[in-house]
Write a protein that holds these residues in place. Structure first.
Motif, PDB file in Angstrom:
ATOM      1  N   ARG A 117       0.255   8.742  -7.375  1.00  0.00           N
ATOM      2  CA  ARG A 117       0.408   7.397  -7.936  1.00  0.00           C
ATOM      3  C   ARG A 117      -0.976   6.843  -8.198  1.00  0.00           C
ATOM      4  O   ARG A 117      -1.830   6.865  -7.310  1.00  0.00           O
ATOM      5  CB  ARG A 117       1.154   6.461  -6.965  1.00  0.00           C
ATOM      6  N   GLU A 166      -2.582   4.269  -7.867  1.00  0.00           N
ATOM      7  CA  GLU A 166      -2.560   2.973  -7.194  1.00  0.00           C
ATOM      8  C   GLU A 166      -3.721   2.103  -7.665  1.00  0.00           C
ATOM      9  O   GLU A 166      -4.849   2.588  -7.809  1.00  0.00           O
ATOM     10  CB  GLU A 166      -2.667   3.176  -5.668  1.00  0.00           C
ATOM     11  N   PHE A 226      -3.702   5.426   4.340  1.00  0.00           N
ATOM     12  CA  PHE A 226      -2.432   4.685   4.226  1.00  0.00           C
ATOM     13  C   PHE A 226      -1.960   4.639   2.773  1.00  0.00           C
ATOM     14  O   PHE A 226      -0.813   4.918   2.475  1.00  0.00           O
ATOM     15  CB  PHE A 226      -2.606   3.250   4.752  1.00  0.00           C
ATOM     16  N   ARG A 227      -2.847   4.251   1.874  1.00  0.00           N
ATOM     17  CA  ARG A 227      -2.472   4.181   0.456  1.00  0.00           C
ATOM     18  C   ARG A 227      -3.402   5.072  -0.351  1.00  0.00           C
ATOM     19  O   ARG A 227      -4.571   4.767  -0.546  1.00  0.00           O
ATOM     20  CB  ARG A 227      -2.527   2.737  -0.059  1.00  0.00           C
ATOM     21  N   ASP A 228      -2.885   6.201  -0.789  1.00  0.00           N
ATOM     22  CA  ASP A 228      -3.677   7.195  -1.517  1.00  0.00           C
ATOM     23  C   ASP A 228      -3.189   7.300  -2.942  1.00  0.00           C
ATOM     24  O   ASP A 228      -2.118   6.805  -3.296  1.00  0.00           O
ATOM     25  CB  ASP A 228      -3.506   8.588  -0.882  1.00  0.00           C
ATOM     26  N   PHE A 272      -0.826  12.083  -2.427  1.00  0.00           N
ATOM     27  CA  PHE A 272      -0.329  12.077  -1.056  1.00  0.00           C
ATOM     28  C   PHE A 272       0.880  12.993  -0.971  1.00  0.00           C
ATOM     29  O   PHE A 272       1.310  13.576  -1.969  1.00  0.00           O
ATOM     30  CB  PHE A 272       0.014  10.655  -0.591  1.00  0.00           C
ATOM     31  N   GLN A 322       4.898  13.526   0.402  1.00  0.00           N
ATOM     32  CA  GLN A 322       6.103  12.811   0.826  1.00  0.00           C
ATOM     33  C   GLN A 322       7.093  13.775   1.456  1.00  0.00           C
ATOM     34  O   GLN A 322       7.117  14.971   1.152  1.00  0.00           O
ATOM     35  CB  GLN A 322       6.786  12.157  -0.376  1.00  0.00           C
ATOM     36  N   GLU A 381       4.833  -0.713   5.740  1.00  0.00           N
ATOM     37  CA  GLU A 381       5.866   0.320   5.594  1.00  0.00           C
ATOM     38  C   GLU A 381       5.373   1.708   5.981  1.00  0.00           C
ATOM     39  O   GLU A 381       4.340   2.172   5.528  1.00  0.00           O
ATOM     40  CB  GLU A 381       6.335   0.338   4.135  1.00  0.00           C
ATOM     41  N   LEU A 382       6.186   2.340   6.802  1.00  0.00           N
ATOM     42  CA  LEU A 382       5.925   3.712   7.208  1.00  0.00           C
ATOM     43  C   LEU A 382       6.914   4.615   6.487  1.00  0.00           C
ATOM     44  O   LEU A 382       6.594   5.707   6.033  1.00  0.00           O
ATOM     45  CB  LEU A 382       6.150   3.778   8.721  1.00  0.00           C
ATOM     46  N   GLU A 383       8.120   4.137   6.397  1.00  0.00           N
ATOM     47  CA  GLU A 383       9.205   4.895   5.778  1.00  0.00           C
ATOM     48  C   GLU A 383      10.196   3.894   5.194  1.00  0.00           C
ATOM     49  O   GLU A 383      10.388   2.815   5.741  1.00  0.00           O
ATOM     50  CB  GLU A 383       9.899   5.739   6.856  1.00  0.00           C
ATOM     51  N   GLY A 384      10.818   4.278   4.076  1.00  0.00           N
ATOM     52  CA  GLY A 384      11.852   3.415   3.506  1.00  0.00           C
ATOM     53  C   GLY A 384      13.185   4.152   3.515  1.00  0.00           C
ATOM     54  O   GLY A 384      13.248   5.335   3.188  1.00  0.00           O
ATOM     55  N   ALA A 413      12.817   8.118   2.957  1.00  0.00           N
ATOM     56  CA  ALA A 413      11.616   8.627   2.273  1.00  0.00           C
ATOM     57  C   ALA A 413      10.376   8.181   3.012  1.00  0.00           C
ATOM     58  O   ALA A 413      10.187   6.984   3.254  1.00  0.00           O
ATOM     59  CB  ALA A 413      11.575   8.099   0.839  1.00  0.00           C
ATOM     60  N   MET A 414       9.553   9.143   3.368  1.00  0.00           N
ATOM     61  CA  MET A 414       8.333   8.772   4.094  1.00  0.00           C
ATOM     62  C   MET A 414       7.125   9.531   3.590  1.00  0.00           C
ATOM     63  O   MET A 414       7.243  10.553   2.918  1.00  0.00           O
ATOM     64  CB  MET A 414       8.511   9.035   5.581  1.00  0.00           C
ATOM     65  N   GLY A 415       5.956   9.014   3.932  1.00  0.00           N
ATOM     66  CA  GLY A 415       4.712   9.646   3.526  1.00  0.00           C
ATOM     67  C   GLY A 415       4.121  10.412   4.696  1.00  0.00           C
ATOM     68  O   GLY A 415       4.036   9.894   5.809  1.00  0.00           O
ATOM     69  N   ARG A 429       0.747   8.796   5.841  1.00  0.00           N
ATOM     70  CA  ARG A 429       0.953   7.604   6.680  1.00  0.00           C
ATOM     71  C   ARG A 429       1.418   7.996   8.065  1.00  0.00           C
ATOM     72  O   ARG A 429       1.093   7.341   9.056  1.00  0.00           O
ATOM     73  CB  ARG A 429       1.997   6.688   6.033  1.00  0.00           C
TER      74      ARG A 429
HETATM   75  P1  ATP Z   1       4.397   0.653  -0.864  1.00  0.00           P
HETATM   76  O1  ATP Z   1       5.288  -0.556  -0.887  1.00  0.00           O
HETATM   77  O2  ATP Z   1       3.551   0.774   0.388  1.00  0.00           O
HETATM   78  O3  ATP Z   1       3.616   0.870  -2.123  1.00  0.00           O
HETATM   79  P2  ATP Z   1       6.656   2.108  -1.719  1.00  0.00           P
HETATM   80  O4  ATP Z   1       7.750   1.207  -1.255  1.00  0.00           O
HETATM   81  O5  ATP Z   1       6.257   2.112  -3.133  1.00  0.00           O
HETATM   82  O6  ATP Z   1       5.378   1.903  -0.789  1.00  0.00           O
HETATM   83  P3  ATP Z   1       8.253   4.449  -1.647  1.00  0.00           P
HETATM   84  O7  ATP Z   1       8.293   4.595  -3.106  1.00  0.00           O
HETATM   85  O8  ATP Z   1       9.448   3.940  -0.930  1.00  0.00           O
HETATM   86  O9  ATP Z   1       6.987   3.570  -1.256  1.00  0.00           O
HETATM   87  O10 ATP Z   1       7.765   5.817  -1.024  1.00  0.00           O
HETATM   88  C1  ATP Z   1       8.246   6.320   0.202  1.00  0.00           C
HETATM   89  C2  ATP Z   1       7.129   6.545   1.205  1.00  0.00           C
HETATM   90  O11 ATP Z   1       6.056   7.264   0.621  1.00  0.00           O
HETATM   91  C3  ATP Z   1       6.488   5.273   1.733  1.00  0.00           C
HETATM   92  O12 ATP Z   1       7.230   4.760   2.813  1.00  0.00           O
HETATM   93  C4  ATP Z   1       5.143   5.759   2.173  1.00  0.00           C
HETATM   94  O13 ATP Z   1       5.195   6.299   3.493  1.00  0.00           O
HETATM   95  C5  ATP Z   1       4.835   6.863   1.205  1.00  0.00           C
HETATM   96  N1  ATP Z   1       3.920   6.376   0.179  1.00  0.00           N
HETATM   97  C6  ATP Z   1       4.226   5.684  -0.946  1.00  0.00           C
HETATM   98  N2  ATP Z   1       3.132   5.418  -1.662  1.00  0.00           N
HETATM   99  C7  ATP Z   1       2.087   5.965  -0.993  1.00  0.00           C
HETATM  100  C8  ATP Z   1       0.684   6.033  -1.215  1.00  0.00           C
HETATM  101  N3  ATP Z   1       0.138   5.502  -2.308  1.00  0.00           N
HETATM  102  N4  ATP Z   1      -0.084   6.675  -0.321  1.00  0.00           N
HETATM  103  C9  ATP Z   1       0.468   7.230   0.782  1.00  0.00           C
HETATM  104  N5  ATP Z   1       1.775   7.201   1.063  1.00  0.00           N
HETATM  105  C10 ATP Z   1       2.586   6.574   0.194  1.00  0.00           C
END
Ligand code: ATP
Length: 456
Positions: A182, A184, A192-194, A197, A199, A267-270, A309-311, A314
């Motif tokens: 992504r 970002e 944490f935000r890469d 990454f 998943q 967020e760690l996992e959704g 879904a988790m990273g 993270r």
């Molecule tokens: P955020 O709100 O933090 O941007 P998201 O809601 O967009 O996350 P999801 O699309 O639900 O994230 O992705 C599922 C999981 O993937 C997240 O819970 C997170 O652990 C991981 N994840 C998402 N974006 C990133 C990122 N840029 N870097 C690292 N891990 C990520």
């Protein structure tokens, strides 16, 4: 207890070889990280723990490993080309870019958080987070492709392939671990935000009448996983249901598992209830039926989907933060990474008490070779025993084995446990089995406090 500050973890990660900035000798690159010798072991152990729980221990979930680059029509149908974007604001003065939802007020009214000027922020505009690339030698619009921003779509487009070849009946799931990308706007907070990454996602397909039941099940099951399998402190975890206006374009309901990161609950996992959004969209766009005959109800249904879904990155950060402890031992600071032994990069370190005694070194090296056949083990004689213990404590090694002069006569060595620092004397030949049993949870630790003359 608040999480330790991020700098301590970044510094430990760098110093001990868990995580390095990517292409560091060229100044690094924001949002990209490289995992070093210990980091890759920790990351692999996290992935293995998830795969074991989600796939190997269950009858109703199977695995998949889909390509990162897919037909671009996938991303049109999934809504990512039109909708996978964050609102972005630029500063006309310093050229910095921000996510509009990170700003504390409307761009026209607030000062730029970077340079402090007022009236220099642009209105928000949508910025698509997908990385674009070209496939093939021709640079034309037909060759545009995207690096996947989530692994989930690889699962949806393979739904029919997997359902027919694995003979699964509803409810069943498909799990996948893999890289996502992504672009970002503001990567940060270490890993944490890469921008690149990994998943771990699982799509669980259910009969529409059972959607809510399974959503509730997966929220509870994922929380259990974080505490029981990953050993994360329950007081630093919480569940948070999304408000209607923050739901993703595909979601009917979402609950996040959040962790008390140093920058606040995040967020760690959704766990998302994606309804039939994805299967219906791909069926419409591809012209292929993505429904299933459900023998239990006698109906043809388009399943509803619950997605945990988790990273991975993270998760690694959380394990490091949550495990990090500092304590005083005999007046000196001890840093100890109290992580689950299953996650520890090295399970056992063999340390000879005297490195100038070849017979001792030989016994210790033979023991290391024996251990290596069963677990990740290491040999170290490059410092005093106190220092060697600290080195292993700091990287979370659950057991150190000290070979001393007595080992030559009694054929035994001392196993020391990381957290309690208590010790057990065990016959050399029985050590691999003893450690295997302790690590496998089949034996309990019977260590006693060390004698006052030995190092801790
Ligand atoms: P955020 O709100 O933090 O941007 P998201 O809601 O967009 O996350 P999801 O699309 O639900 O994230 O992705 C599922 C999981 O993937 C997240 O819970 C997170 O652990 C991981 N994840 C998402 N974006 C990133 C990122 N840029 N870097 C690292 N891990 C990520």
């Amino acid at each position: 207890m608040p999480a330790p500050n991020m700098e301590l973890i970044v510094s430990l990660a760098k110093r001990r070889g868990f995580v390095f900035p990517s292409s560091e000798i060229y100044g690094g690159m924001a949002g990209f990280w490289d995992y070093g010798p210990l980091g890759v072991e920790l990351k692999n152990n996290v992935k293995a723990a998830w795969w074991r729980q989600m796939v190997q221990l269950r009858d109703d979930i199977v695995g998949l490993d889909a390509a990162i680059i897919m037909n671009p029509r996938v991303w049109e149908a999934s809504g990512h080309v039109s909708g996978f974007s964050d609102p972005m604001v630029d500063c006309r003065n310093c050229k910095f870019r921000f996510r509009a939802d990170d700003l504390k007020g409307p761009p026209s009214e607030i000062a730029c958080p970077n340079c402090g000027n007022r009236g220099t922020l642009t209105d928000a505009r949508q910025f698509n987070l997908m990385f674009r690339t070209q496939v093939g030698p021709l640079e034309e619009s037909a060759s545009v492709a995207y690096l996947r921003p989530e692994t989930a779509q690889g699962i949806f487009v393979n739904f029919d392939n997997v359902a027919t070849t694995s003979r699964q009946k509803l409810p069943f799931g498909i799990a996948q671990i893999g890289k996502s990308f992504r672009n970002e706007i503001t990567p940060g907070n270490f890993i944490f935000r890469d921008r690149e990454f990994e998943q771990m996602e699982m799509e669980f397909f259910v009969h529409p009448a059972q959607e809510d039941k399974w959503f509730t099940y997966w929220v509870a099951e994922r929380m259990r996983w974080w505490t029981d399998e990953m050993g994360i402190g329950p007081d630093r975890l919480r569940l948070r249901a999304h408000d209607r206006d923050e739901l993703s374009h595909y979601s009917r309901q979402t609950t996040d598992v959040e962790y008390a990161f140093p920058m606040g609950w995040s967020e760690l996992e959704g766990v998302a209830d994606r309804g039939d959004f994805d299967l219906a969209a791909h069926a419409a766009a591809s012209g292929k039926s993505l429904s299933l005959f459900d023998a239990a109800s006698g109906e043809h249904v388009v399943p509803r989907v619950i997605e945990p879904a988790m990273g991975v990155d993270r998760a690694v950060l959380t394990v490091l933060l949550d495990g990090y402890h500092e304590e005083l031992v005999a007046g000196e600071k001890r840093v100890v990474l109290r992580i689950k032994p299953t996650l520890a990069p090295i399970k056992a370190a063999v340390l000879p008490l005297l490195r100038n005694r070849p017979e001792l070194v030989e016994v210790a090296q033979r023991l290391t070779a024996d251990l290596k056949r069963r677990m990740s083990a290491t040999y170290d004689d490059t410092a005093s025993i106190g220092k060697l213990y600290r080195r292993q404590d700091e990287i979370g090694t659950p057991f150190c084995i000290t070979v001393d002069v007595d080992s030559l006569t009694d054929g035994a060595a001392t196993i020391r446990e990381r957290d309690s620092m208590t010790q057990e004397r065990v016959a050399l030949s029985a050590i691999p089995e003893r450690l295997g049993a302790l690590l496998g949870g089949e034996a309990t630790w019977a260590g006693v406090p060390r004698g006052s003359d030995t190092a801790q």
